[in-house]
Design a protein around this motif. Sequence first.
Motif, PDB file in Angstrom:
ATOM      1  N   GLY A  96     121.700 -19.964 -41.427  1.00 20.76           N
ATOM      2  CA  GLY A  96     121.850 -18.568 -41.792  1.00 20.76           C
ATOM      3  C   GLY A  96     120.627 -17.693 -41.631  1.00 20.76           C
ATOM      4  O   GLY A  96     120.678 -16.497 -41.922  1.00 20.76           O
ATOM      5  N   ARG A  97     119.514 -18.239 -41.142  1.00 18.97           N
ATOM      6  CA  ARG A  97     118.329 -17.413 -40.925  1.00 18.97           C
ATOM      7  C   ARG A  97     118.434 -16.678 -39.584  1.00 18.97           C
ATOM      8  O   ARG A  97     119.094 -17.134 -38.667  1.00 18.97           O
ATOM      9  N   ARG A  98     117.733 -15.541 -39.499  1.00 20.72           N
ATOM     10  CA  ARG A  98     117.698 -14.751 -38.273  1.00 20.72           C
ATOM     11  C   ARG A  98     116.247 -14.423 -37.939  1.00 20.72           C
ATOM     12  O   ARG A  98     115.475 -14.045 -38.823  1.00 20.72           O
ATOM     13  N   TYR A  99     115.917 -14.572 -36.671  1.00 18.14           N
ATOM     14  CA  TYR A  99     114.572 -14.255 -36.210  1.00 18.14           C
ATOM     15  C   TYR A  99     114.650 -13.293 -35.035  1.00 18.14           C
ATOM     16  O   TYR A  99     115.521 -13.404 -34.179  1.00 18.14           O
ATOM     17  N   GLU A 100     113.721 -12.351 -35.015  1.00 20.51           N
ATOM     18  CA  GLU A 100     113.625 -11.400 -33.915  1.00 20.51           C
ATOM     19  C   GLU A 100     112.901 -12.036 -32.728  1.00 20.51           C
ATOM     20  O   GLU A 100     112.039 -12.905 -32.887  1.00 20.51           O
ATOM     21  N   GLY A 101     113.258 -11.574 -31.537  1.00 23.34           N
ATOM     22  CA  GLY A 101     112.583 -12.035 -30.335  1.00 23.34           C
ATOM     23  C   GLY A 101     112.731 -11.033 -29.208  1.00 23.34           C
ATOM     24  O   GLY A 101     113.413 -10.014 -29.338  1.00 23.34           O
ATOM     25  N   THR A 102     112.100 -11.332 -28.076  1.00 30.08           N
ATOM     26  CA  THR A 102     112.162 -10.487 -26.885  1.00 30.08           C
ATOM     27  C   THR A 102     112.340 -11.368 -25.664  1.00 30.08           C
ATOM     28  O   THR A 102     111.676 -12.412 -25.542  1.00 30.08           O
ATOM     29  N   VAL A 103     113.231 -10.967 -24.751  1.00 34.79           N
ATOM     30  CA  VAL A 103     113.459 -11.719 -23.516  1.00 34.79           C
ATOM     31  C   VAL A 103     112.412 -11.291 -22.477  1.00 34.79           C
ATOM     32  O   VAL A 103     112.254 -10.105 -22.192  1.00 34.79           O
ATOM     33  N   LEU A 104     111.709 -12.264 -21.927  1.00 33.98           N
ATOM     34  CA  LEU A 104     110.671 -12.003 -20.926  1.00 33.98           C
ATOM     35  C   LEU A 104     110.784 -13.012 -19.796  1.00 33.98           C
ATOM     36  O   LEU A 104     111.412 -14.068 -19.942  1.00 33.98           O
ATOM     37  N   THR A 105     110.145 -12.695 -18.666  1.00 33.17           N
ATOM     38  CA  THR A 105     109.975 -13.727 -17.651  1.00 33.17           C
ATOM     39  C   THR A 105     108.815 -14.629 -18.082  1.00 33.17           C
ATOM     40  O   THR A 105     108.039 -14.282 -18.983  1.00 33.17           O
ATOM     41  N   THR A 106     108.674 -15.755 -17.434  1.00 30.34           N
ATOM     42  CA  THR A 106     107.555 -16.650 -17.740  1.00 30.34           C
ATOM     43  C   THR A 106     106.236 -16.105 -17.212  1.00 30.34           C
ATOM     44  O   THR A 106     105.166 -16.643 -17.535  1.00 30.34           O
ATOM     45  N   LYS A 107     106.309 -15.030 -16.419  1.00 32.98           N
ATOM     46  CA  LYS A 107     105.104 -14.342 -15.940  1.00 32.98           C
ATOM     47  C   LYS A 107     105.287 -12.850 -16.225  1.00 32.98           C
ATOM     48  O   LYS A 107     105.558 -12.042 -15.343  1.00 32.98           O
ATOM     49  N   PRO A 108     105.103 -12.450 -17.489  1.00 33.87           N
ATOM     50  CA  PRO A 108     105.539 -11.118 -17.908  1.00 33.87           C
ATOM     51  C   PRO A 108     104.553  -9.987 -17.677  1.00 33.87           C
ATOM     52  O   PRO A 108     104.894  -8.832 -17.951  1.00 33.87           O
ATOM     53  N   SER A 109     103.353 -10.267 -17.178  1.00 31.65           N
ATOM     54  CA  SER A 109     102.350  -9.214 -17.050  1.00 31.65           C
ATOM     55  C   SER A 109     101.851  -9.094 -15.614  1.00 31.65           C
ATOM     56  O   SER A 109     101.365 -10.063 -15.017  1.00 31.65           O
ATOM     57  N   VAL A 110     101.914  -7.871 -15.069  1.00 29.90           N
ATOM     58  CA  VAL A 110     101.388  -7.637 -13.723  1.00 29.90           C
ATOM     59  C   VAL A 110      99.857  -7.678 -13.702  1.00 29.90           C
ATOM     60  O   VAL A 110      99.250  -7.824 -12.636  1.00 29.90           O
ATOM     61  N   HIS A 111      99.235  -7.582 -14.873  1.00 27.18           N
ATOM     62  CA  HIS A 111      97.779  -7.647 -14.952  1.00 27.18           C
ATOM     63  C   HIS A 111      97.257  -9.083 -14.881  1.00 27.18           C
ATOM     64  O   HIS A 111      96.060  -9.300 -14.714  1.00 27.18           O
ATOM     65  N   VAL A 112      98.163 -10.030 -15.023  1.00 25.66           N
ATOM     66  CA  VAL A 112      97.762 -11.438 -15.066  1.00 25.66           C
ATOM     67  C   VAL A 112      98.310 -12.216 -13.879  1.00 25.66           C
ATOM     68  O   VAL A 112      97.606 -13.047 -13.292  1.00 25.66           O
ATOM     69  N   TYR A 113      99.562 -11.943 -13.494  1.00 28.89           N
ATOM     70  CA  TYR A 113     100.245 -12.749 -12.476  1.00 28.89           C
ATOM     71  C   TYR A 113     100.508 -11.905 -11.226  1.00 28.89           C
ATOM     72  O   TYR A 113     101.190 -10.870 -11.282  1.00 28.89           O
ATOM     73  N   SER A 114      99.998 -12.353 -10.098  1.00 29.80           N
ATOM     74  CA  SER A 114     100.142 -11.586  -8.861  1.00 29.80           C
ATOM     75  C   SER A 114     101.586 -11.527  -8.382  1.00 29.80           C
ATOM     76  O   SER A 114     101.968 -10.605  -7.643  1.00 29.80           O
ATOM     77  N   ASP A 115     102.403 -12.510  -8.764  1.00 27.72           N
ATOM     78  CA  ASP A 115     103.802 -12.541  -8.323  1.00 27.72           C
ATOM     79  C   ASP A 115     104.766 -12.121  -9.433  1.00 27.72           C
ATOM     80  O   ASP A 115     105.954 -12.431  -9.383  1.00 27.72           O
ATOM     81  N   ALA A 116     104.270 -11.405 -10.443  1.00 25.54           N
ATOM     82  CA  ALA A 116     105.126 -11.004 -11.569  1.00 25.54           C
ATOM     83  C   ALA A 116     106.321 -10.170 -11.113  1.00 25.54           C
ATOM     84  O   ALA A 116     107.420 -10.291 -11.658  1.00 25.54           O
ATOM     85  N   GLU A 162     117.597 -18.163 -14.999  1.00 24.11           N
ATOM     86  CA  GLU A 162     117.378 -18.776 -16.312  1.00 24.11           C
ATOM     87  C   GLU A 162     116.088 -19.589 -16.380  1.00 24.11           C
ATOM     88  O   GLU A 162     115.364 -19.541 -17.376  1.00 24.11           O
ATOM     89  N   ALA A 163     115.788 -20.326 -15.331  1.00 27.33           N
ATOM     90  CA  ALA A 163     114.601 -21.188 -15.356  1.00 27.33           C
ATOM     91  C   ALA A 163     113.304 -20.393 -15.478  1.00 27.33           C
ATOM     92  O   ALA A 163     112.281 -20.935 -15.925  1.00 27.33           O
ATOM     93  N   ASN A 164     113.340 -19.118 -15.109  1.00 30.58           N
ATOM     94  CA  ASN A 164     112.144 -18.282 -15.142  1.00 30.58           C
ATOM     95  C   ASN A 164     112.121 -17.298 -16.313  1.00 30.58           C
ATOM     96  O   ASN A 164     111.284 -16.397 -16.343  1.00 30.58           O
ATOM     97  N   MET A 165     113.039 -17.477 -17.262  1.00 27.51           N
ATOM     98  CA  MET A 165     113.135 -16.568 -18.398  1.00 27.51           C
ATOM     99  C   MET A 165     112.859 -17.330 -19.691  1.00 27.51           C
ATOM    100  O   MET A 165     113.099 -18.540 -19.784  1.00 27.51           O
ATOM    101  N   GLU A 166     112.377 -16.607 -20.700  1.00 25.80           N
ATOM    102  CA  GLU A 166     112.136 -17.217 -22.006  1.00 25.80           C
ATOM    103  C   GLU A 166     112.180 -16.143 -23.076  1.00 25.80           C
ATOM    104  O   GLU A 166     112.162 -14.940 -22.780  1.00 25.80           O
ATOM    105  N   ILE A 167     112.255 -16.584 -24.320  1.00 19.01           N
ATOM    106  CA  ILE A 167     112.265 -15.665 -25.449  1.00 19.01           C
ATOM    107  C   ILE A 167     111.008 -15.869 -26.273  1.00 19.01           C
ATOM    108  O   ILE A 167     110.703 -16.998 -26.702  1.00 19.01           O
ATOM    109  N   ARG A 168     110.281 -14.792 -26.459  1.00 19.08           N
ATOM    110  CA  ARG A 168     109.099 -14.761 -27.316  1.00 19.08           C
ATOM    111  C   ARG A 168     109.555 -14.432 -28.740  1.00 19.08           C
ATOM    112  O   ARG A 168     110.149 -13.389 -28.990  1.00 19.08           O
ATOM    113  N   ILE A 169     109.283 -15.334 -29.673  1.00 18.22           N
ATOM    114  CA  ILE A 169     109.715 -15.152 -31.059  1.00 18.22           C
ATOM    115  C   ILE A 169     108.669 -14.346 -31.819  1.00 18.22           C
ATOM    116  O   ILE A 169     107.467 -14.581 -31.667  1.00 18.22           O
ATOM    117  N   ASP A 170     109.125 -13.416 -32.647  1.00 14.11           N
ATOM    118  CA  ASP A 170     108.213 -12.584 -33.428  1.00 14.11           C
ATOM    119  C   ASP A 170     107.810 -13.286 -34.726  1.00 14.11           C
ATOM    120  O   ASP A 170     108.030 -12.796 -35.849  1.00 14.11           O
TER     121      ASP A 170
END
Length: 346
Positions: free
Chosen positions: A113-133, A140-148
């Motif tokens: 019954g617990r609920r947690y917030e999250g955000t759907v991101l790619t595994t390379k979510p920042s253009v400042h870090v990953y050249s192929d973002a 699906e294999a390239n997506m993940e959820i960041r839990i708050d």
Amino acid sequence: MKPNLNRAYMIERLEELLNIPSPSGFCMEIMKHLELEVDRLGYKMEQTPKGTGIITIPGRTEGKVIGISAHVDTLGAMVRSIKSNGMIRFTSIGGYTMESVEGEYCQIHTRDGRRYEGTVLTTKPSVHVYSDARDMKREEANMEIRIDEAVSSKEDTEQLGISVGDFISWDPRVRILPNGWIKSRHLDDKASVAALLGFMEWLQREGKQPLHTIKLVISTYEEVGHGASYIPEEITEFIAVDMGALGEDLSGSEKHVSICAKDSSGPYDYGMTTKLIELAKREELPYAVDIYPHYGSDATAALRGGSNIRAALLGPGVHASHGMERSHADAIVNTAALLLAYVMEP
């Protein structure tokens, strides 16, 4: 017949429904909510072992029974695995593109019954870090959820009570504008459920009965293909009420009632479809007839489940289906009006 439908009532109920998480297979809360509203309208909703709701509205004559369906289940996801860094890998529920949920807020629902917030991101979510973002494939294999929550390992996430198989719901982001536009995820098919509630509210308020007995079928597995695979055997005519797809090579709009002549399961019943077209013309309801080659409905599930029925499909036009959807209050009201025209007269 020009029914005085309660537009405000339908939009208020729609907003409530949109804000209740209900991915396919996780519809317990929304069905309880719907049962209370149906009871308030003076009807009763029974549930099958599968969780489908059946609402019986007695007719003025005996014999023929017409089924009308809409579904409360939506797109969503499930926890597929918990990664070593505490992120969640997910598996989709229903058919959507990964691009349509990238960056979306979500909730993870644990089985206790617990609920947690999250955000759907790619595994390379920042253009400042990953050249192929920008270029990496959204799958699906390239997506993940960041839990708050403060997690950095698989063990940290498990300590929250999150497990494989937990449901994930998308933030609907409901916006109801004064000019009648409604934008939200999951208008497919909660807009149609709101139309059915408006249909019932009119019958109750006006003290009317349909000509034939109606069984409203509220399904909870439509997005995964088997929503109305079982319907009561006494039903001989079945109308699936589901969103009308809009786009290139289609003639509908967000203010139209869409009448589908053929989808991926083949053509719908000639006589029923023709009657719906004639009634829409008579009632001066904006409508469009279209073909949906990539679409299936609760009528599809009922036919493939072996039901001996004639079937038709109609519903409010919805733009960007299975994405950031938009419709208009006019289409919802007109959908309810067309259904009433169909059931009140021979």
